[in-house]
Design a protein around this motif. Structure first.
Motif, PDB file in Angstrom:
ATOM      1  N   GLY A 184      -2.420  14.493  -5.529  1.00  0.00           N
ATOM      2  CA  GLY A 184      -1.162  13.570  -6.654  1.00  0.00           C
ATOM      3  C   GLY A 184      -0.573  12.772  -5.729  1.00  0.00           C
ATOM      4  O   GLY A 184      -0.452  12.473  -4.577  1.00  0.00           O
ATOM      5  N   ASP A 185       0.199  11.700  -6.367  1.00  0.00           N
ATOM      6  CA  ASP A 185       0.593  11.476  -5.495  1.00  0.00           C
ATOM      7  C   ASP A 185       2.170  11.790  -5.174  1.00  0.00           C
ATOM      8  O   ASP A 185       2.889  12.798  -5.820  1.00  0.00           O
ATOM      9  CB  ASP A 185       1.503  10.066  -6.778  1.00  0.00           C
ATOM     10  CG  ASP A 185       2.035   8.469  -5.850  1.00  0.00           C
ATOM     11  OD1 ASP A 185       2.383   8.865  -5.969  1.00  0.00           O
ATOM     12  OD2 ASP A 185       3.020   8.910  -7.126  1.00  0.00           O
ATOM     13  N   ASP A 186       2.813  11.523  -4.171  1.00  0.00           N
ATOM     14  CA  ASP A 186       3.913  11.521  -2.838  1.00  0.00           C
ATOM     15  C   ASP A 186       3.774  12.916  -2.828  1.00  0.00           C
ATOM     16  O   ASP A 186       5.032  13.087  -3.426  1.00  0.00           O
ATOM     17  CB  ASP A 186       4.642  10.500  -3.466  1.00  0.00           C
ATOM     18  CG  ASP A 186       5.062   9.845  -4.511  1.00  0.00           C
ATOM     19  OD1 ASP A 186       5.266  11.511  -5.741  1.00  0.00           O
ATOM     20  OD2 ASP A 186       5.586   9.597  -5.560  1.00  0.00           O
ATOM     21  N   VAL A 244       1.099  -1.604   0.479  1.00  0.00           N
ATOM     22  CA  VAL A 244      -0.217   0.079  -0.036  1.00  0.00           C
ATOM     23  C   VAL A 244       0.988   1.364  -0.320  1.00  0.00           C
ATOM     24  O   VAL A 244       1.925   1.554   0.863  1.00  0.00           O
ATOM     25  CB  VAL A 244      -0.607   0.158   1.213  1.00  0.00           C
ATOM     26  CG1 VAL A 244      -1.684   1.136   1.109  1.00  0.00           C
ATOM     27  CG2 VAL A 244      -1.937  -1.183   1.266  1.00  0.00           C
ATOM     28  N   ASP A 245       0.847   2.167  -0.968  1.00  0.00           N
ATOM     29  CA  ASP A 245       1.299   3.599  -0.787  1.00  0.00           C
ATOM     30  C   ASP A 245       0.449   4.844  -0.607  1.00  0.00           C
ATOM     31  O   ASP A 245      -0.281   4.618  -2.081  1.00  0.00           O
ATOM     32  CB  ASP A 245       2.441   3.621  -2.260  1.00  0.00           C
ATOM     33  CG  ASP A 245       2.667   4.553  -2.272  1.00  0.00           C
ATOM     34  OD1 ASP A 245       2.389   5.965  -1.964  1.00  0.00           O
ATOM     35  OD2 ASP A 245       3.843   4.678  -3.291  1.00  0.00           O
ATOM     36  N   LEU A 246       0.286   5.806   0.040  1.00  0.00           N
ATOM     37  CA  LEU A 246      -0.496   6.052   0.130  1.00  0.00           C
ATOM     38  C   LEU A 246      -1.118   7.268  -0.956  1.00  0.00           C
ATOM     39  O   LEU A 246      -2.235   7.852  -1.026  1.00  0.00           O
ATOM     40  CB  LEU A 246       0.241   6.957   1.817  1.00  0.00           C
ATOM     41  CG  LEU A 246       0.204   6.171   3.378  1.00  0.00           C
ATOM     42  CD1 LEU A 246      -0.003   7.394   3.833  1.00  0.00           C
ATOM     43  CD2 LEU A 246      -1.967   5.779   3.000  1.00  0.00           C
ATOM     44  N   GLY A 247      -0.133   7.544  -1.114  1.00  0.00           N
ATOM     45  CA  GLY A 247      -0.487   8.564  -2.461  1.00  0.00           C
ATOM     46  C   GLY A 247      -0.913   7.298  -3.927  1.00  0.00           C
ATOM     47  O   GLY A 247      -1.037   8.512  -4.945  1.00  0.00           O
ATOM     48  N   HIS A 248      -1.448   6.382  -3.270  1.00  0.00           N
ATOM     49  CA  HIS A 248      -1.874   5.282  -4.723  1.00  0.00           C
ATOM     50  C   HIS A 248      -3.044   5.536  -4.689  1.00  0.00           C
ATOM     51  O   HIS A 248      -3.870   4.468  -4.471  1.00  0.00           O
ATOM     52  CB  HIS A 248      -0.791   4.341  -5.664  1.00  0.00           C
ATOM     53  CG  HIS A 248       0.682   4.089  -5.363  1.00  0.00           C
ATOM     54  ND1 HIS A 248       1.115   3.513  -5.681  1.00  0.00           N
ATOM     55  CD2 HIS A 248       0.899   5.712  -6.093  1.00  0.00           C
ATOM     56  CE1 HIS A 248       2.367   4.318  -6.133  1.00  0.00           C
ATOM     57  NE2 HIS A 248       2.117   5.695  -6.116  1.00  0.00           N
ATOM     58  N   HIS A 249      -4.426   6.573  -4.086  1.00  0.00           N
ATOM     59  CA  HIS A 249      -5.165   6.194  -4.233  1.00  0.00           C
ATOM     60  C   HIS A 249      -5.913   7.554  -4.419  1.00  0.00           C
ATOM     61  O   HIS A 249      -6.252   8.463  -4.728  1.00  0.00           O
ATOM     62  CB  HIS A 249      -5.673   5.861  -2.728  1.00  0.00           C
ATOM     63  CG  HIS A 249      -4.779   4.961  -1.921  1.00  0.00           C
ATOM     64  ND1 HIS A 249      -4.090   4.972  -1.337  1.00  0.00           N
ATOM     65  CD2 HIS A 249      -5.691   3.579  -2.014  1.00  0.00           C
ATOM     66  CE1 HIS A 249      -3.666   3.646  -1.096  1.00  0.00           C
ATOM     67  NE2 HIS A 249      -4.018   3.131  -1.853  1.00  0.00           N
ATOM     68  N   ILE A 278       9.552   5.346   2.899  1.00  0.00           N
ATOM     69  CA  ILE A 278       8.878   6.366   2.895  1.00  0.00           C
ATOM     70  C   ILE A 278       9.346   6.639   1.672  1.00  0.00           C
ATOM     71  O   ILE A 278      10.126   6.334   1.133  1.00  0.00           O
ATOM     72  CB  ILE A 278      10.028   7.852   3.341  1.00  0.00           C
ATOM     73  CG1 ILE A 278       9.819   7.471   5.293  1.00  0.00           C
ATOM     74  CG2 ILE A 278       9.886   9.229   2.634  1.00  0.00           C
ATOM     75  CD1 ILE A 278      10.247   8.232   6.042  1.00  0.00           C
ATOM     76  N   ASP A 279       8.265   6.890   0.603  1.00  0.00           N
ATOM     77  CA  ASP A 279       8.297   7.375  -0.352  1.00  0.00           C
ATOM     78  C   ASP A 279       7.506   8.544  -0.975  1.00  0.00           C
ATOM     79  O   ASP A 279       6.154   8.855  -1.775  1.00  0.00           O
ATOM     80  CB  ASP A 279       7.649   6.171  -1.512  1.00  0.00           C
ATOM     81  CG  ASP A 279       7.755   6.339  -3.031  1.00  0.00           C
ATOM     82  OD1 ASP A 279       8.044   7.140  -3.594  1.00  0.00           O
ATOM     83  OD2 ASP A 279       7.021   5.074  -3.402  1.00  0.00           O
ATOM     84  N   ALA A 280       8.267   9.592  -1.051  1.00  0.00           N
ATOM     85  CA  ALA A 280       7.893  11.451  -1.588  1.00  0.00           C
ATOM     86  C   ALA A 280       8.774  12.145  -2.395  1.00  0.00           C
ATOM     87  O   ALA A 280      10.164  11.476  -2.586  1.00  0.00           O
ATOM     88  CB  ALA A 280       7.521  11.804   0.019  1.00  0.00           C
TER      89      ALA A 280
HETATM   90 MN    MN Z   1       4.591   6.758  -6.035  1.00  0.00          MN
END
Ligand code: MN
Ligand code: RM4
Ligand code: MN
Length: 427
Positions: A286-288, A251-256, A325-327
């Protein structure tokens, strides 16, 4: 630049009286409720969050990039930066590599270098969303889902190579994020694309060592704008289930899409024993695009509430998830942003640990939404910052990492060492 324990100790000394006061206050309150503060502190200390090797440089948008200088130029320097973060917060004790951005040349030397900073190698990430200079076939129209078997083979082989690099470094998992998708209605056959993706993933899965896990990310859009092959957690879960026991959803928080109930996704996946990993960030559009916790700290807390419940469930088959962390750090100093990220994650985790689970369950069984909200918000509104600071101090890290980063002139030192114009590889 390396940060010496004594430098941190002397900064901590100055902040100690203030810290003592606030730590004693929260300790008394929590002990009064029968919560062991030392146990909480230990849990926070053992919660380690991986830093991706591509997050140490300034990110950009398709319009521009404004690097701040002193960015790491090599894998060694990226490891140095994570080492600096870990020295400051004792919470980021792992690095996650993106191949081919960070192919280790001298494995023994890289391993020793990471060990000298007390860092482990977390999941390795493959990259089939960009074409590399020496690559035979293009990924313009997809990779694992491509219509051409030769392109798929190339993408599979790349993933197998990433596994080999990871194995040499001591990683135990592969994260697959696919950009694959289409930008126009009718462009791609949904069913064939998904089938081809599954078949390609099977080949990669078969090439993983027995003690490895595969994490499959999902994302509803970008870089393609009409459809992505793995658009949501359901598709990822479907693939993971068909691949086998060691394949999981990430699950990547930015991917919803907006308003998605991410905490429910977490609960469902953990119930199925299929939540493998987690990528933290926050977003408005948007994403991250934002620092985790910058926008929706309550949502982050609710997510952690589910994560903690899943991790404490003795009957759960879910493995301990991999945290990363993926930001993208466009405006802030990437390292300061990462320090803020780790702190935001630790705060949400600690607050979730405070939730009185028995009382919450009783309120749920009694169909009492008012009481359930009181219980959750009581935990969320507890100021646990002194707890996190105490966890850091006991681990020889800084009471206030961002302040220490500034007082020790970390960025200025890095600019001096690496130059104003140095640019990290990555996005
Ligand atoms: Mn992403
Ligand atoms: C993607 C995804 C992946 C990350 C790349 C750089 O959106 O989140 O996890 O590796 O970005
Ligand atoms: Mn991600």
């Amino acid at each position: 630049m390396r940060i010496d324990k004594n430098q941190i100790n002397s900064l901590n000394k100055k902040a100690l009286p203030d810290h003592r006061e606030s730590f004693e206050y929260i300790s008394q309150r929590l002990e009064g409720k029968g919560i062991s503060v030392q146990k909480l502190v230990q849990k926070v200390q053992s919660f380690q969050i991986a830093i991706p090797s591509w997050a140490l440089g300034t990110g950009g948008t398709r319009f521009g990039r404004f690097p701040g200088g002193g960015e790491p130029r090599t894998l060694e320097e990226k490891i140095d930066d994570v080492g600096l973060l870990h020295a400051l917060n004792a919470g980021s004790g792992a690095i996650s590599l993106h191949i081919p951005w960070d192919i280790p040349k001298d494995i023994a030397q890289i391993k020793a270098h990471a060990a000298s900073h007390k860092l482990l190698f977390d999941a390795v990430n493959s990259n089939t969303f960009q074409d590399q200079a020496d690559q035979e076939h293009s990924y313009k129209f997809g990779s694992l889902c491509h219509t051409d078997a030769q392109v798929r083979k190339q993408a599979v082989n790349h993933n197998l190579e990433v596994i080999r690099h990871g194995e040499a470094l001591g990683s135990k998992s592969l994260t697959v994020w696919l950009a694959d998708g289409s930008s126009f209605p009718g462009q791609m056959n949904f069913r064939k694309a998904l089938q081809r993706t599954l078949d390609s993933l099977k080949e990669i899965y078969a090439g993983m060592p027995d003690d490895w896990k595969m994490f499959i990310e999902y994302k509803p859009y970008e870089p393609y704008f009409y459809h992505t092959v793995i658009q949501d957690w359901g598709t990822s879960h479907l693939l993971a289930s068909q691949l086998g026991e060691r394949a999981y959803t990430l699950v990547d928080l930015g991917h919803h899409l907006p308003n998605t109930n991410i905490e429910q996704i977490v609960a469902t996946l953990m119930m199925q024993g299929k939540l493998g990993g987690f990528h933290f960030n926050d977003s408005k559009f948007g994403d991250d695009d934002l620092t985790v916790g910058a926008m929706k700290p309550y949502q982050l807390f609710l997510i952690f509430n589910e994560l903690v419940e899943g991790m404490q469930d003795k009957e759960s088959r879910n493995p301990y998830p991999a945290w990363m962390i993926d930001a993208s750090h466009n405006l802030k100093d990437p390292m300061e942003d990462l320090l803020q990220s780790v702190e935001a994650i630790q705060l949400a985790y600690a607050q979730a640990l405070l939730v009185d689970r028995q009382a919450l369950e009783d309120a749920r069984e009694a169909n009492d939404p008012v009481l359930a909200q009181e219980i959750l918000q009581d935990a969320f509104r507890t100021d646990v910052r002194p707890l996190i600071a105490e966890a850091r101090m006991q681990a020889d890290a800084a009471l206030d990492p961002v302040a220490a980063f500034r007082k020790l002139n970390v960025r200025e030192n890095l600019v001096r060492e690496r130059g104003k114009k140095s640019m990290a590889t990555g996005l």
